[in-house]
Write an enzyme that holds these catalytic residues in place. Structure first.
Site, PDB file in Angstrom:
ATOM      1  N   HIS A 117       0.870  -1.176   0.000  1.00 24.46           N
ATOM      2  CA  HIS A 117       0.000   0.000   0.000  1.00 24.46           C
ATOM      3  C   HIS A 117       0.910   1.230   0.000  1.00 24.46           C
ATOM      4  O   HIS A 117       2.027   1.167   0.503  1.00 24.46           O
ATOM      5  CB  HIS A 117      -0.843  -0.056   1.285  1.00 24.46           C
ATOM      6  CG  HIS A 117      -1.862   1.021   1.416  1.00 24.46           C
ATOM      7  ND1 HIS A 117      -1.576   2.276   1.907  1.00 24.46           N
ATOM      8  CD2 HIS A 117      -3.188   1.017   1.157  1.00 24.46           C
ATOM      9  CE1 HIS A 117      -2.688   2.997   1.938  1.00 24.46           C
ATOM     10  NE2 HIS A 117      -3.677   2.263   1.481  1.00 24.46           N
TER      11      HIS A 117
ATOM     12  N   ASP B 131       3.352  -4.501   7.956  1.00 28.47           N
ATOM     13  CA  ASP B 131       2.107  -3.762   7.779  1.00 28.47           C
ATOM     14  C   ASP B 131       0.962  -4.750   8.018  1.00 28.47           C
ATOM     15  O   ASP B 131       0.685  -5.605   7.177  1.00 28.47           O
ATOM     16  CB  ASP B 131       2.064  -3.180   6.360  1.00 28.47           C
ATOM     17  CG  ASP B 131       0.726  -2.507   6.055  1.00 28.47           C
ATOM     18  OD1 ASP B 131      -0.211  -2.638   6.862  1.00 28.47           O
ATOM     19  OD2 ASP B 131       0.627  -1.862   5.001  1.00 28.47           O
TER      20      ASP B 131
ATOM     21  N   GLN C 261      -4.224  -5.252   6.963  1.00 27.72           N
ATOM     22  CA  GLN C 261      -5.204  -6.206   6.432  1.00 27.72           C
ATOM     23  C   GLN C 261      -5.159  -7.556   7.129  1.00 27.72           C
ATOM     24  O   GLN C 261      -6.058  -8.374   6.922  1.00 27.72           O
ATOM     25  CB  GLN C 261      -4.991  -6.406   4.927  1.00 27.72           C
ATOM     26  CG  GLN C 261      -5.255  -5.169   4.097  1.00 27.72           C
ATOM     27  CD  GLN C 261      -6.657  -4.601   4.292  1.00 27.72           C
ATOM     28  OE1 GLN C 261      -7.575  -5.276   4.759  1.00 27.72           O
ATOM     29  NE2 GLN C 261      -6.832  -3.339   3.961  1.00 27.72           N
TER      30      GLN C 261
ATOM     31  N   LYS D  32     -10.426  -0.749  10.558  1.00 30.53           N
ATOM     32  CA  LYS D  32     -10.601  -1.926   9.704  1.00 30.53           C
ATOM     33  C   LYS D  32     -10.966  -3.155  10.520  1.00 30.53           C
ATOM     34  O   LYS D  32     -11.107  -4.250   9.979  1.00 30.53           O
ATOM     35  CB  LYS D  32      -9.316  -2.193   8.919  1.00 30.53           C
ATOM     36  CG  LYS D  32      -8.975  -1.112   7.898  1.00 30.53           C
ATOM     37  CD  LYS D  32      -7.775  -1.512   7.083  1.00 30.53           C
ATOM     38  CE  LYS D  32      -7.125  -0.357   6.356  1.00 30.53           C
ATOM     39  NZ  LYS D  32      -7.861   0.099   5.182  1.00 30.53           N
TER      40      LYS D  32
ATOM     41  N   CYS E 197      -4.954   2.686  -3.495  1.00 30.00           N
ATOM     42  CA  CYS E 197      -3.694   3.181  -2.904  1.00 30.00           C
ATOM     43  C   CYS E 197      -2.564   2.181  -3.077  1.00 30.00           C
ATOM     44  O   CYS E 197      -1.717   2.017  -2.182  1.00 30.00           O
ATOM     45  CB  CYS E 197      -3.862   3.531  -1.426  1.00 30.00           C
ATOM     46  SG  CYS E 197      -5.043   4.832  -1.138  1.00 30.00           S
TER      47      CYS E 197
HETATM   48  N1  7TS Z   1      -1.665  -0.913   4.558  1.00 35.09           N
HETATM   49  C1  7TS Z   1      -2.567  -1.668   3.924  1.00 35.09           C
HETATM   50  C2  7TS Z   1      -2.197  -3.043   3.485  1.00 35.09           C
HETATM   51  C3  7TS Z   1      -3.852  -1.162   3.706  1.00 35.09           C
HETATM   52  O1  7TS Z   1      -4.756  -1.915   3.087  1.00 35.09           O
HETATM   53  C4  7TS Z   1      -4.159   0.148   4.143  1.00 35.09           C
HETATM   54  C5  7TS Z   1      -5.498   0.772   3.866  1.00 35.09           C
HETATM   55  C6  7TS Z   1      -3.183   0.869   4.810  1.00 35.09           C
HETATM   56  C7  7TS Z   1      -1.937   0.303   4.988  1.00 35.09           C
HETATM   57  C8  7TS Z   1      -3.428   2.237   5.334  1.00 35.09           C
HETATM   58  O2  7TS Z   1      -4.354   2.210   6.362  1.00 35.09           O
HETATM   59  P1  7TS Z   1      -4.855   3.570   7.021  1.00 35.09           P
HETATM   60  O3  7TS Z   1      -5.832   3.134   8.047  1.00 35.09           O
HETATM   61  O4  7TS Z   1      -3.655   4.227   7.563  1.00 35.09           O
HETATM   62  O5  7TS Z   1      -5.469   4.367   5.903  1.00 35.09           O
HETATM   63  N2  7TS Z   1      -6.154   0.263   2.756  1.00 35.09           N
HETATM   64  C9  7TS Z   1      -7.208   0.808   2.146  1.00 35.09           C
HETATM   65  C10 7TS Z   1      -7.823   0.200   1.046  1.00 35.09           C
HETATM   66  O6  7TS Z   1      -7.469  -0.852   0.541  1.00 35.09           O
HETATM   67  N3  7TS Z   1      -8.855   0.978   0.647  1.00 35.09           N
HETATM   68  O7  7TS Z   1      -8.920   2.032   1.452  1.00 35.09           O
HETATM   69  C11 7TS Z   1      -7.908   1.946   2.395  1.00 35.09           C
END
Ligand code: 7TS
Length: 419
Positions: A134, A211, A214, A237, A376
């Site tokens: 990401h 990371d 997910q 999430k 992203c």
């Molecule tokens: N890493 C992964 C693998 C992700 O899927 C996401 C968010 C992030 C980092 C960042 O998370 P945040 O909470 O800091 O924004 N992924 C997604 C997505 O797939 N669609 O919207 C956000």
């Protein structure tokens, strides 16, 4: 009196219908159809228990934390620190000192890149990440490499959407100081072998940054078994509120790192001539934190524990396998990434020449919410020579019927575009 035989109390397995009753947002119709929410990879929905706990917090105990000695401040501090303990237990962290509350995964990864990276990286060093990251696990490393003169390298992915392990063996070497990778791809669904990758990083003397955005919401996570040095994830999430995330970090490494953000709470003493830093984890929590959100996250973890992470993983496996079978049968539809047994609960696909935004709009008219775009993760899309994909993702509250609704809506899209 004769002792009666104790009966074994086994909690009944939850049903999706029961779980769904806890999610008020799922009870609505969209464009005249019952909502089918297939976008939990972007953000999950919240059970009423989380919503009410945050409401109750604001109605009864809100005050700032770690400051006052008055009753409310003490109650708010206890609630905030209880949440930290709950998180530590959820990922089996040895100590609450290793649990830093951040805003989200993105901030956790930036914290490591800036704080650890600025102190430890120099020209000649290498940072290794993968092509399936990401943007939040790419851009901070690009920035820190620019600042420190270190070189950023990428592990390529195979046509099946898995890491290229031959290339990894070459790329991970004594120059590598950090290996940062996702536990699960948010586009391909690929589940990476975290413990093995961490061991490979450690074998060359690199730190391993995981990371977990997910993986933590969907798979049981044990940071001690994984031996990870850092693990970042987001509350929103995993049934919790937005605005709070977690960075787990190994104590010895965190202790040696300089602060990330400066301000209140993170200091021991401030003089005009300079400042000294608070103990862990507060050294990395500058300013008033997301207190109500910590309370919400704590209750979200209770909810996940009550349903059971093993149940959640198995439930998603079944839905994903079913969705895979159904989607494979739609002519012109191509799923990105590995087979169902090697992936988590999401399916990204391309469908003939229909633009993903058009697919998502047509699905939305049927009440089916999916995400369209690059999610992203532009480098993955570049890898497949596409600019965008459509993604359906599943969680605790999704049912097989909803997969049927997705499939029916996709047939409609095909009819509209008549190919
Ligand atoms: N890493 C992964 C693998 C992700 O899927 C996401 C968010 C992030 C980092 C960042 O998370 P945040 O909470 O800091 O924004 N992924 C997604 C997505 O797939 N669609 O919207 C956000």
């Amino acid at each position: 009196m004769t002792a009666s035989t104790p009966t074994l109390q086994v909690a009944p397995m939850p049903t999706v219908a029961e779980i769904r009753k806890d999610f008020p947002i799922l009870q609505q119709e969209v464009h005249g159809h019952p909502l089918v929410y297939l976008d939990s990879t972007a953000s999950s929905q919240k059970p009423v228990q989380v919503i009410e706990a945050m409401d109750e917090y604001y109605r009864t105990i809100h005050a700032n934390v770690h400051r006052g000695v008055h009753t409310l401040s003490e109650a708010a501090t206890t609630a905030y620190e209880d949440a930290r303990l709950k998180v530590a237990r959820f990922i089996n962290a040895p100590s609450t000192k290793e649990i830093i509350f951040t805003r989200n995964t993105t901030e956790g990864l930036n914290l490591v890149a800036y704080s650890w990276g600025r102190a430890n990286l120099k020209p000649g060093d290498e940072v290794l990440i993968t092509e399936m990251e990401h943007h939040s696990n790419i851009v901070p490393w690009q920035l820190i490499c620019e600042i420190t003169g270190a070189t950023l390298r990428y592990v390529p992915i195979t046509p099946r959407g898995e890491l290229d392990y031959d290339a990894l063996s070459q790329l991970l070497n004594e120059k590598t100081k950090v290996f940062a990778f996702t536990a699960m791809s948010n586009v391909l669904g690929t589940i990476n072998p975290v413990a093995e990758l961490v061991a490979r990083a450690h074998a060359v003397g690199a730190i391993a940054v995981v990371d977990g955005a997910q993986s933590v919401p969907h798979l049981k996570t044990d940071v001690q078994a994984l031996d990870a040095d850092f693990l970042a994830f987001s509350s929103h999430k995993m049934l919790g509120p937005t605005g709070i995330g977690v960075l787990y970090g190994r104590k010895e490494i965190l202790q040696a790192m300089p602060p990330f953000l400066g301000g209140g709470d993170m200091i021991r003493e401030v003089k005009l001539s300079g400042s000294s830093w608070n103990d862990l984890p507060y050294k990395f929590e500058a300013g008033t934190p997301a207190i109500a959100e910590a309370v919400g996250l704590s209750v979200a973890i209770d909810y996940l524990n009550q349903v059971g992470m093993d149940w959640i993983t198995e439930h998603e496996r079944q839905i994903t396998a079913y969705a895979w079978e159904q989607l494979q049968q739609i002519e012109g539809l191509r799923i990105l990434g590995p087979d169902p047994e090697r992936r988590g609960g999401l399916l990204s696909f391309i469908f003939g020449d229909i633009h993903p935004h058009d697919i998502a709009s047509i699905l939305d008219m049927q009440g089916v919410a999916v995400r369209a775009g690059h999610h992203c993760a532009q480098p993955i899309h570049d890898h497949y020579g596409i600019s965008a994909s459509t993604r359906a993702s599943f969680y605790i509250y999704n049912s097989l019927d909803e997969v049927d609704r997705l499939v029916a809506a996709l047939h409609q899209a095909k009819d509209i575009f008549s190919f």
